[in-house]
Write a protein that holds these residues in place. Structure first.
Motif, short mmCIF file in Angstrom:
data_model
loop_
_atom_site.label_atom_id
_atom_site.label_comp_id
_atom_site.label_asym_id
_atom_site.label_seq_id
_atom_site.Cartn_x
_atom_site.Cartn_y
_atom_site.Cartn_z
N GLY A 71 2.39 5.27 -1.26
CA GLY A 71 3.66 5.79 -1.13
C GLY A 71 4.26 4.87 -0.05
N SER A 72 3.73 3.98 0.60
CA SER A 72 4.41 3.06 1.95
C SER A 72 5.05 1.81 0.98
CB SER A 72 3.56 2.99 2.82
OG SER A 72 2.51 1.96 2.49
N PRO A 73 5.95 1.24 1.73
CA PRO A 73 6.58 0.09 0.99
C PRO A 73 5.48 -1.19 1.38
CG PRO A 73 8.19 1.01 2.82
CD PRO A 73 6.91 1.72 2.83
N ASP A 74 4.64 -1.06 2.22
CA ASP A 74 3.59 -2.09 2.36
C ASP A 74 2.64 -2.28 1.36
OD1 ASP A 74 4.81 -2.99 4.80
OD2 ASP A 74 3.48 -1.96 6.10
N PHE A 75 2.57 -1.12 0.69
CA PHE A 75 1.50 -1.15 -0.57
C PHE A 75 1.78 -2.08 -1.58
CE2 PHE A 75 0.24 0.39 -4.66
CZ PHE A 75 -1.23 0.41 -4.59
N LYS A 76 3.00 -2.37 -1.86
CA LYS A 76 3.48 -3.23 -2.64
C LYS A 76 3.15 -4.72 -2.54
CE LYS A 76 6.39 -0.08 -5.27
NZ LYS A 76 7.67 0.51 -5.70
N ASN A 77 3.09 -4.87 -1.39
CA ASN A 77 2.73 -6.22 -0.89
C ASN A 77 1.14 -6.38 -0.43
OD1 ASN A 77 5.64 -7.12 -1.00
ND2 ASN A 77 5.94 -6.16 0.99
N MET A 78 0.40 -5.58 -0.71
CA MET A 78 -1.05 -5.68 -0.40
C MET A 78 -1.84 -6.83 -1.07
SD MET A 78 -3.93 -2.81 -1.19
CE MET A 78 -3.53 -1.65 0.12
N PRO A 79 -2.51 -7.73 -0.39
CA PRO A 79 -3.14 -8.68 -1.19
C PRO A 79 -3.96 -8.39 -2.14
CG PRO A 79 -3.30 -8.88 1.22
CD PRO A 79 -2.76 -7.56 0.92
N VAL A 80 -3.97 -8.94 -3.21
CA VAL A 80 -4.57 -8.72 -4.57
C VAL A 80 -6.08 -8.51 -4.59
CG1 VAL A 80 -5.18 -10.91 -5.51
CG2 VAL A 80 -5.29 -9.01 -7.12
N GLU B 97 -8.53 10.02 -11.73
CA GLU B 97 -8.58 8.79 -11.81
C GLU B 97 -7.02 8.27 -12.44
OE1 GLU B 97 -10.69 5.29 -11.34
OE2 GLU B 97 -11.05 7.21 -10.91
N GLU B 98 -6.39 8.99 -12.75
CA GLU B 98 -5.06 8.91 -13.05
C GLU B 98 -4.20 8.36 -11.74
OE1 GLU B 98 -6.43 12.12 -16.11
OE2 GLU B 98 -6.69 11.48 -13.96
N GLN B 99 -4.56 8.91 -10.88
CA GLN B 99 -3.86 8.46 -9.66
C GLN B 99 -4.06 6.74 -9.26
OE1 GLN B 99 -5.27 11.30 -6.90
NE2 GLN B 99 -3.70 12.66 -7.08
N VAL B 100 -5.39 6.51 -9.71
CA VAL B 100 -5.79 5.09 -9.25
C VAL B 100 -4.67 3.98 -10.28
CG1 VAL B 100 -7.44 3.34 -9.11
CG2 VAL B 100 -8.19 5.77 -8.64
N ALA C 123 2.13 0.46 -10.32
CA ALA C 123 2.87 0.26 -9.71
C ALA C 123 3.17 -1.01 -8.91
CB ALA C 123 3.11 1.36 -8.73
N TRP C 124 1.73 -1.26 -8.45
CA TRP C 124 1.72 -2.67 -7.64
C TRP C 124 1.93 -3.94 -8.66
CZ3 TRP C 124 -1.44 -7.11 -8.13
CH2 TRP C 124 -1.57 -7.77 -7.21
N VAL C 125 1.31 -3.68 -9.99
CA VAL C 125 1.50 -4.80 -10.90
C VAL C 125 2.99 -4.92 -11.05
CG1 VAL C 125 0.98 -5.84 -13.24
CG2 VAL C 125 -0.92 -4.96 -11.68
N ASN C 126 3.70 -4.03 -11.51
CA ASN C 126 4.98 -4.02 -12.06
C ASN C 126 6.09 -4.45 -10.98
OD1 ASN C 126 4.73 -3.22 -14.67
ND2 ASN C 126 4.60 -1.04 -14.21
N HIS C 127 5.70 -4.36 -9.70
CA HIS C 127 6.64 -4.95 -8.56
C HIS C 127 6.97 -6.55 -8.87
CE1 HIS C 127 8.30 -4.89 -4.66
NE2 HIS C 127 7.55 -5.99 -4.22
N ALA D 172 4.44 -12.31 -12.08
CA ALA D 172 3.23 -13.07 -11.22
C ALA D 172 2.05 -12.47 -11.27
CB ALA D 172 4.01 -13.37 -9.84
N ARG D 173 2.19 -11.01 -11.31
CA ARG D 173 0.77 -10.25 -10.98
C ARG D 173 0.06 -9.82 -12.52
NH1 ARG D 173 2.72 -6.15 -6.20
NH2 ARG D 173 3.04 -7.85 -4.50
N GLY D 174 0.88 -10.09 -13.66
CA GLY D 174 0.35 -9.61 -14.64
C GLY D 174 -1.06 -10.21 -15.07
N GLU D 175 -1.42 -11.29 -14.38
CA GLU D 175 -2.55 -11.95 -14.93
C GLU D 175 -3.94 -11.49 -14.06
OE1 GLU D 175 -2.32 -16.05 -13.26
OE2 GLU D 175 -2.08 -15.32 -11.19
N HIS D 176 -3.64 -10.72 -12.94
CA HIS D 176 -4.44 -9.87 -12.27
C HIS D 176 -4.78 -8.18 -12.75
CE1 HIS D 176 -4.12 -12.92 -9.15
NE2 HIS D 176 -2.66 -12.38 -8.81
N LEU D 177 -4.01 -7.79 -14.07
CA LEU D 177 -4.37 -6.64 -14.52
C LEU D 177 -5.45 -6.50 -15.21
CD1 LEU D 177 -3.09 -3.69 -15.13
CD2 LEU D 177 -2.00 -4.76 -17.06
#
Length: 665
Positions: free
Chosen positions: A241-250, A267-270, A276-280, A284-289
């Protein structure tokens, strides 16, 4: 040759003794004590003084004559040596050095850092910093320069580090700790760098832990990285829930979601956090999904969530690998209700430790022979056992099972008589409550839940092995009889699987059994099934991934370490890898995709050891042992949130200590 006068001799020069060994004094003359004449006190004083003075001169003379390896040296080696130590000298010396630093006296190097300069002593810097030691003791140009410029270090951090090498003290705050850690790492002042890491460990917060983790990785602070990783695993939901999470290294995010120690409730929370991280930055991040989704346990999600949210996600539908993981989850869930054949077990079908539940070990007995009423709980994330509330009654060879997050203990023996009573434990309150007793007093009983009701199967007393079965209705708190087994079974093991109850082994009063049977609640009938490869009673029985496992137990002569697995489709038993030691009267249940064998008796001693079986690797591993050495205990897994249980137990303990304090007061 002209006459050369001898040089004048100084009055303060030492006499030029000849380097000869001192003469050996003559042996003392023996006199009769009556021949001594009384002398005046003054004569005695002056003779002693002259003798003492002569002795001191002789000791100095002899010391001057000492040579290594000489006879004189050997004779002196037995003389006592006095060593004087001033323990405060180094502190006093450094106080003086600090005064020299502050006043600029005797300084031999000037450090320029940013807009500041510091006059210092090379020796002091080299003693505390490996960086300066290498600089000043090598052929580097700086070793001969009077002014040395230090780049890329904060001038305030440098000032604090210089004062540290003179005083051994440094003040750390949340504002300066990162700059000081950076500077101390560059200058190789490890004592300060470690202090900074310890300070940061105690000031971790969901709002700063990702930054601290990145900073620790940049400076290769391995212990700090490990501590922060554990913190993030424990506080994952808060951090998402913190702003830094969306900038976490993959790479860090993937490491976290792949860990079985990730602390989440479902597991739904994971899945929600990953999306949320990918959709940020989807482009660029779709390839990591695909790599991230491969660590999400889709098979353990609620079917409705899986179909309505995961399957309909655009990023999932567009990726072939993600769709394969989704299909794998669907087939696994259909296999649980026998719609498709069983699928292969993978790490994606193993629950995380945080929501796997807890394991309880109840009652039993030890070497004293007295039954226990204590209950231990296993924290699978920390690999540690801790005590919870005790039962009201001591019970050995007790039957246990869990239903709807509650733990039931029924029957057994209290050390004096057989029991028909039962009680139920609520992890939310850390309390036991008595339930209505059975009709039959018995020990060596087994309990299992099937579709809500609890079934109490078999058992024995001092004269009879029982084939009778009683069913407990939780809602009405009442017992009723159902069809008896075809064979009496004391020390029987039972398991419920796909709508049936299986009775495994036991003892019929004459010998241990390899025969097994199955109960159909709709027909109210028991039917024989395939026999085990070995006879056994007092074995541990549990279900894991659609198969029944039986471990240890006693044959007619000794405890066993062998393990067998039953396939209900083929009605056959197969031998799997045996335990690490023999265990009769062992407790067994499944937790987090593994089997846990707890306690027992090895033929000589009661055991407190625990080992876990991983069906994926077919191996047993030693785990943390229980606190009591015990056999004949009831072991069962329960759907309970461990974090909440620990909190309740802690609060109960604090209240108890408070009441004890009031009584003593």
């Amino acid at each position: 040759m002209p006459y050369v006068p001898s040089p004048p001799q100084r009055n303060d020069s030492l006499p030029s003794y000849s380097r000869t060994a001192p003469p050996i004094p003559p042996a003392p003359v023996k006199r009769n004590s009556f021949q001594h004449k009384l002398r005046p006190a003054s004569e005695i004083y002056y003779s002693v003084s002259r003798a003492s003075s002569a002795s001191l001169r002789k000791m100095a003379y002899d010391k001057a004559l000492e040579r290594p390896g000489s006879a004189d040296s050997a004779s002196m080696s037995s003389c006592p040596i006095f060593t004087h130590e001033v323990k405060t000298l180094f502190r006093d010396s450094f106080k003086t050095l600090l005064e020299f630093y502050e006043s600029g006296h005797l300084c031999d190097v000037e450090l320029k850092v940013g807009d500041k300069s510091f006059k210092c002593h090379r020796t002091v810097l080299a003693c505390a910093s490996l960086y300066f030691r290498a600089m000043f003791t090598s052929e580097m140009a700086e070793s001969k320069q009077g002014v040395v410029t230090i780049y890329d270090i904060d001038e305030n951090a440098m000032e604090k580090l210089i004062r540290f090498v003179y005083t051994s003290k440094i003040s750390l705050t949340t504002d300066n700790v990162q700059s000081i850690l950076y500077a101390s790492s560059i200058l190789q002042i490890e004592a300060v760098a470690q202090a900074c890491c310890d300070f940061m460990k105690t000031h971790l917060h969901p709002s700063n832990c990702i930054d601290v983790r990145n900073f620790a990785e940049q400076h290769n602070r391995v212990e700090l990285m490990k501590t922060v990783d554990e913190y993030i695993l424990d506080h994952f939901l808060e951090i998402t829930g913190s702003p830094d999470f969306k900038n976490m290294p993959v790479n860090l995010l993937e490491r976290l979601v792949s860990s079985p120690d990730l602390h989440v409730e479902t597991e739904e929370q994971v899945y929600d956090a990953l999306m949320a991280w990918v959709n940020h930055d989807a482009e660029a991040r779709g390839e990591h999904l695909p790599g991230l989704i491969s660590h999400v346990k889709l098979a353990l999600m609620d079917p409705t969530f899986l179909m309505e949210k995961v399957e309909t996600a655009e990023l999932i539908k567009k990726n072939h690998d993600c769709r394969d993981y989704l299909d794998e989850a669907k087939y696994y869930q259909m296999s649980l209700v026998s719609l498709v054949p069983d699928v292969k077990v993978t790490p994606r079908t193993c629950p995380r430790k945080a929501y796997a539940g807890v394991l309880f070990c109840v009652g039993g007995r030890g070497a004293s022979g007295d039954p226990f009423k204590s209950t231990e709980c296993y924290d699978v994330r920390r690999n540690k056992w801790f005590d919870v509330a005790q039962m009201h009654t001591r019970r050995r060879h007790v039957g246990v099972c869990s239903v709807n997050g509650l733990l039931y203990a029924v029957g057994g023996h209290d050390g004096t008589e057989h029991l028909s009573s039962g009680e139920v434990f609520d992890p939310k309150t850390n309390k036991w409550k008595e339930i209505h007793p059975m009709a039959t007093f018995r020990r060596g009983i087994a309990l299992a839940s099937l579709g809500g009701p609890i079934y109490a199967v078999g058992g024995l007393d001092d004269s009879t092995c029982f084939s009778t079965v009683e069913r407990y209705d939780i809602l009405t708190d009442s017992w009723s009889s159902v069809a008896s087994m075809t064979t009496p079974r004391g020390g029987v093991g039972i398991a419920s699987l796909k709508g049936h109850i299986y009775a495994i082994g036991g003892n019929d009063g004459t010998s241990s059994l390899d025969k097994c049977e199955r109960y159909d609640p709709y027909l109210n009938k028991w039917t024989p099934i395939g026999s085990m490869n070995k006879k056994r009673a007092g074995a541990g029985v549990a279900v894991l991934y659609g198969a029944i496992y039986v471990v240890g137990g006693f044959d007619d002569n000794s405890p066993l370490d062998s393990v067998e697995r039953y396939d209900p489709k083929s009605d056959t038993w197969s031998v799997v890898n045996g335990m690490l030691c023999c265990r009769g009267g062992v407790g067994l249940d499944a937790l987090g995709g593994k089997l846990y064998a707890v306690g027992g008796h090895d033929g000589s001693n009661y055991l407190n050891s625990v080992e876990a079986f991983d069906p994926i690797t077919d191996t047993w591993t030693v785990m943390r042992g229980i606190q009591q050495f015990r056999a004949g205990a009831g072991v069962t897994a329960c759907d309970s949130v461990l974090k909440n249980l620990r909190k309740v137990v802690r609060n109960t303990s604090e209240r108890l200590q408070f009441l004890i304090g009031l009584v003593q007061y």
